[in-house]
Design a protein around this motif. Sequence first.
Motif, PDB file in Angstrom:
ATOM      1  N   ILE A 159      -6.654 -25.579  -4.093  1.00 11.99           N
ATOM      2  CA  ILE A 159      -5.795 -25.968  -5.044  1.00 11.99           C
ATOM      3  C   ILE A 159      -6.010 -24.956  -6.280  1.00 11.99           C
ATOM      4  O   ILE A 159      -7.206 -24.739  -6.840  1.00 11.99           O
ATOM      5  N   ASP A 160      -5.120 -23.976  -6.533  1.00 19.38           N
ATOM      6  CA  ASP A 160      -5.122 -22.912  -7.699  1.00 19.38           C
ATOM      7  C   ASP A 160      -5.425 -23.550  -9.104  1.00 19.38           C
ATOM      8  O   ASP A 160      -6.182 -23.006  -9.765  1.00 19.38           O
ATOM      9  N   HIS A 161      -4.551 -24.410  -9.588  1.00 23.46           N
ATOM     10  CA  HIS A 161      -4.632 -24.948 -10.671  1.00 23.46           C
ATOM     11  C   HIS A 161      -3.972 -26.585 -10.927  1.00 23.46           C
ATOM     12  O   HIS A 161      -3.051 -26.746 -10.106  1.00 23.46           O
ATOM     13  N   VAL A 162      -4.322 -27.055 -11.935  1.00 31.92           N
ATOM     14  CA  VAL A 162      -3.675 -28.514 -12.425  1.00 31.92           C
ATOM     15  C   VAL A 162      -2.649 -28.188 -13.670  1.00 31.92           C
ATOM     16  O   VAL A 162      -3.604 -27.477 -14.530  1.00 31.92           O
ATOM     17  N   SER A 163      -1.533 -28.224 -13.636  1.00 36.03           N
ATOM     18  CA  SER A 163      -0.501 -27.924 -14.877  1.00 36.03           C
ATOM     19  C   SER A 163      -0.530 -29.338 -15.567  1.00 36.03           C
ATOM     20  O   SER A 163       0.044 -30.498 -15.063  1.00 36.03           O
ATOM     21  N   LEU A 164      -0.481 -29.143 -16.669  1.00 32.99           N
ATOM     22  CA  LEU A 164      -0.039 -30.414 -17.788  1.00 32.99           C
ATOM     23  C   LEU A 164       0.947 -30.141 -18.634  1.00 32.99           C
ATOM     24  O   LEU A 164       0.806 -28.997 -19.341  1.00 32.99           O
TER      25      LEU A 164
END
Length: 167
Positions: free
Chosen positions: A77-82
Amino acid sequence: MIVFELFHIAIKTADLEATVNFYTKVVGLKEFDRPRFKFPGAWLGVPGPTGKPIIHIYAGEPALAGGDSVAVGTAAIDHVSLSAVGYHDVLANVKKYGVDWRENEVPGGSIWQFFIYDPNGVLLEFTFDGTREKGEKPDMSPGRAYRAGESFFNPENYNALTATYSK
């Protein structure tokens, strides 16, 4: 079956206190009640009357997964977006805690972003509607502009910052 939302993400940590402090003080999430699992952890989420836990942190034996250390980073998983509002206010808080960041303006649209790492090397993207934001656009200069696939996480420097998050 119809999937209608992401319920939560779970992050393993070797340093529960630093991780909780990062997400509550730097990111601005709040701590929620958590069931009495047999291992340490925390549930963190969006503040406000309709807020809910969106990030589950767990430590101890489950975080070790039978090994001697906790994995670092986001792996596949590259990143988590908020989604967020108040680009410059949120970024000022990130700067206050000395967390390194990168900025981005999505080409051909009105999306502004900045990226930071949590103490575990998990990359977070904060996404804003640039048409609703006041102030300067994201800084796209060399060394500040986000480049997909280029890590700017430095565990040694970051570990020195974890004391900043003490309660």
